[in-house]
Design a protein around this motif. Structure first.
Motif, PDB file in Angstrom:
ATOM      1  N   PHE A 448      43.887  44.312  33.791  1.00 30.93           N
ATOM      2  CA  PHE A 448      43.270  44.231  35.124  1.00 30.93           C
ATOM      3  C   PHE A 448      42.002  45.063  35.278  1.00 30.93           C
ATOM      4  CE2 PHE A 448      47.773  43.241  35.866  1.00 30.93           C
ATOM      5  CZ  PHE A 448      47.635  42.010  36.495  1.00 30.93           C
ATOM      6  N   LYS A 450      38.950  44.490  34.380  1.00 29.97           N
ATOM      7  CA  LYS A 450      37.764  43.727  34.781  1.00 29.97           C
ATOM      8  C   LYS A 450      37.766  43.446  36.284  1.00 29.97           C
ATOM      9  CE  LYS A 450      39.684  39.144  33.676  1.00 29.97           C
ATOM     10  NZ  LYS A 450      39.442  37.906  32.889  1.00 29.97           N
ATOM     11  N   TYR A 451      38.970  43.381  36.905  1.00 30.11           N
ATOM     12  CA  TYR A 451      39.035  43.199  38.355  1.00 30.11           C
ATOM     13  C   TYR A 451      38.827  44.532  39.077  1.00 30.11           C
ATOM     14  CZ  TYR A 451      41.199  38.864  36.790  1.00 30.11           C
ATOM     15  OH  TYR A 451      41.447  37.671  36.153  1.00 30.11           O
ATOM     16  N   ILE A 498      41.753  39.420  45.276  1.00 31.39           N
ATOM     17  CA  ILE A 498      40.768  39.054  44.251  1.00 31.39           C
ATOM     18  C   ILE A 498      41.167  37.703  43.672  1.00 31.39           C
ATOM     19  CG2 ILE A 498      39.649  39.703  42.099  1.00 31.39           C
ATOM     20  CD1 ILE A 498      40.292  42.587  42.687  1.00 31.39           C
ATOM     21  N   GLN A 500      41.522  35.154  40.958  1.00 28.53           N
ATOM     22  CA  GLN A 500      41.525  35.104  39.494  1.00 28.53           C
ATOM     23  C   GLN A 500      41.164  33.710  39.002  1.00 28.53           C
ATOM     24  OE1 GLN A 500      45.562  36.717  38.790  1.00 28.53           O
ATOM     25  NE2 GLN A 500      44.550  38.402  37.734  1.00 28.53           N
ATOM     26  N   GLY A 524      36.680  35.796  40.653  1.00 31.15           N
ATOM     27  CA  GLY A 524      35.972  37.057  40.669  1.00 31.15           C
ATOM     28  C   GLY A 524      35.597  37.514  42.062  1.00 31.15           C
ATOM     29  N   MET A 526      36.240  38.707  45.975  1.00 35.68           N
ATOM     30  CA  MET A 526      37.286  39.527  46.577  1.00 35.68           C
ATOM     31  C   MET A 526      37.083  39.630  48.069  1.00 35.68           C
ATOM     32  SD  MET A 526      36.262  43.345  45.461  1.00 35.68           S
ATOM     33  CE  MET A 526      34.604  43.585  44.855  1.00 35.68           C
ATOM     34  N   TYR A 595      32.553  38.494  38.617  1.00 40.13           N
ATOM     35  CA  TYR A 595      32.331  39.215  37.358  1.00 40.13           C
ATOM     36  C   TYR A 595      31.654  38.306  36.354  1.00 40.13           C
ATOM     37  CZ  TYR A 595      36.712  36.806  36.199  1.00 40.13           C
ATOM     38  OH  TYR A 595      37.709  35.871  36.015  1.00 40.13           O
TER      39      TYR A 595
END
Length: 595
Positions: A448, A450-451, A498, A500, A524, A526, A595
């Protein structure tokens, strides 16, 4: 006697012990001076009620002897070959290759080609002798390789290693590096009078297969096997294992069945006597396209016939076109069929488990779909729905609900493999509970990070691995169907959402600006990064509504986890959190980020 009596009374011991001391003292032939010098130790042992065996055991374990053994281990530690050394790993891989080669080719040479192989091809005799040399070198290495005791500890003392090897494995290893083929080649007609004698004498070469005792341990420590097991699912490993073992058993049975005909015929000229090969030739007519299992050069044709019989026997197909002809062959065939029946039952059990592993997701999906259909069949007809429902909420369309539920289950099966609407971290990855805390923290952060790096105050810039892992453990994963509406802050409470996978459209009401803000959410994106920091009861705490356009997977970070992380890490609050809080107070809410 008086002196001993005084010492015993000084120790305040019972009279029975004192009497034992007196008896032992007066029975001794030593003088009073010698008795006085040793009485202290005798009285101590008698008072502590130690047996002679216990006293002898303690005496044998003197600190000096332990120190000498430890000094010997340290002195010879550089001579020990540890299993993690690169060169010994390469050597073990080479030994696996050699053992597998012998496991396949040695039965073929004995059963299919016979003793003639040694005299027709000198290269095989040379190769076999070199393999014996390799085995002898490997045995020398085992004189310096540590072993595991029953308590899981490595024994690194060279003296203990050699003793253990000579006691357990030296004799089996000695039988494997004797050059039998070289002995047969040099002896020639001196010990071999007929082909039957040669075929029986050649069985001594099978002693080389005693190396199979080590093969399992070598495979378990082989980097190739270990990497394959770690990089692939267990069902693929089991499928490869069962397939290999089945092929190997078929090969062994085929070679043994050829050897039976070789012994029955007394050679490779299969017209001399009755056997299963001559019987097959007589029944098939020996057509131009049929195999020619007659002489030395036709060994492949002879092998394929035996392999065909072995496979149909193991799998219980039994065409009957290849059958035993003599009483000996019938007895041997009965024995092989018993072995084949038990082996086939074992393989079938393993293959059924493998097949169940491949179909596991399909079985779960089918069961959920059946349950959903049972649920839908329990719905009332559309005419039975109370029309007054529209006064409180939208009118429920029974047909639409009946269509959306199976569709959601199907999308979940196709796109994620999940079986629940909301899953916490441990439910998503059950193996986490079985790992040490350090591995749990590292794995959760890798999943997680990258989040989390999208959120400045939760990013790895401010939070370490342990801090981020504590937040991850409180997160949840939602799998949401297309067309579903989620109100942030109401369904799961306040937190950060967020995206995914999938897409959604969000609608946010800004109380300070008295207007709606619309955004398109993509993977990506949120929602709630700033609003989650506002206190409960704030005017702008009301949640954001999200209409999901496709089947989506959403990561939810609860507010409690965010607040706890900021309390434990003041630098994250000072460097980023307070500024996001100020933006939320001023009405500048979360922008769409990817992202």
């Amino acid at each position: 006697g008086k002196e001993l009596d005084k010492e015993v009374n000084h120790q305040s011991e019972p009279s029975s012990i004192r009497n034992q001391v007196f008896a032992k003292t007066y029975d001794d032939d030593s003088s009073l001076g010698d008795v006085k010098a040793t009485d202290d130790m005798k009285i101590t042992n008698m008072c502590n009620k130690k047996s002679y065996a216990d006293w002898k055991k303690e005496k044998s374990h003197k600190p000096g002897s332990t120190a000498i053994a430890s000094e010997r281990v340290v002195k010879n530690i550089d001579k020990v070959i540890f299993p993690h050394q690169k060169w010994i790993k390469r050597w073990d891989s080479f030994m696996v290759t050699v053992i597998c080669f012998q496991m396949v080719f040695l039965p073929y040479q004995i059963g299919v080609q016979g003793i003639e192989m040694i005299f027709h091809h000198i290269w095989w005799t040379i190769l076999s002798t070199l393999i014996c040399l390799v085995y002898s070198v490997d045995s020398i290495f085992y004189l310096r390789r540590p072993y595991l005791k029953g308590d899981g500890k490595w024994v690194t003392d060279l003296r203990a290693i050699r003793k253990n090897y000579l006691r357990k494995m030296f004799i089996p290893d000695l039988l494997t590096f004797i050059p039998y083929d070289l002995i047969y080649y040099l002896a020639n007609d001196q010990i071999i009078s007929t082909s039957t004698d040669a075929s029986i004498i050649l069985l001594f070469s099978l002693l080389k297969l005693l190396r199979l005792i080590r093969l399992r341990r070598l495979l378990e420590t082989s980097d190739i096997i270990v990497n394959f097991r770690m990089e692939h699912k267990s069902k693929w490993y089991r499928l490869v294992k069962y397939t290999f073992v089945l092929m190997l058993l078929s090969h062994f049975v085929a070679c043994f069945w050829c050897w039976v005909a070789y012994v029955e015929n007394d050679g490779l000229d299969f017209g001399k006597s009755l056997n299963w090969i001559s019987g097959w030739v007589a029944s098939s007519g020996g057509g131009d396209c049929s195999p020619k299992p007659y002489g030395f050069d036709d060994h492949l044709d002879r092998y394929v016939l035996a392999l065909f019989w072995a496979i149909q026997t193991i799998t219980s197909i039994g065409y009957g076109n290849i059958a035993p002809q003599t009483a000996t062959e019938w007895w041997i065939a009965c024995f092989l069929q018993l072995i084949a029946g038990v082996s086939w039952a074992y393989f079938l059990g393993g293959l059924i488990k493998v097949a169940a592993g491949f179909n596991e997701r399909e079985e779960v999906f089918g069961a959920r779909l059946d349950d959903a259909n049972d649920l839908i069949n329990s719905f009332p007809d559309s005419g039975e729905v109370d029309e007054s429902d529209h006064l409180h909420d939208h009118l429920i369309d029974v047909k639409d609900v009946a269509r959306c539920i199976p569709q959601y289950i199907y999308r979940q099966y196709r796109e994620s493999g999940g079986t629940s609407y909301v899953l916490n971290f441990d439910e998503c990855y059950p193996v986490m509970k079985t790992l040490p805390p350090t591995f749990q923290a590292q794995a959760s952060v890798l999943l997680f990070r990258k989040y989390f790096d999208l959120i400045p105050y939760l990013s790895s810039y401010y939070l370490g691995t342990l801090a981020q892992s504590e937040v991850v453990k409180q997160c949840s994963i939602m799998e949401i169907a297309a067309g579903e509406v989620i109100e942030a802050g109401r369904d799961l409470g306040r937190g950060i959402y967020i995206i995914q996978t999938g897409s959604a459209m969000s609608r946010l009401w800004a109380e300070s600006k008295c207007k709606w803000s619309l955004s398109i959410l993509v993977p990506g994106s949120m929602v709630g990064m700033g609003r989650v920091l506002l206190e409960d009861g704030h005017d702008d705490v009301k949640g954001t509504r999200m209409l999901f356009l496709t089947f989506s997977r959403v990561l939810f970070i609860p507010r409690a986890a965010v607040v706890t992380a900021l309390e434990k890490n003041p630098e994250a609050w000072k460097g980023s959190g307070r500024w996001n809080y100020a933006r939320a107070v001023l009405g500048k809410y979360d922008t769409v980020q990817a992202y």
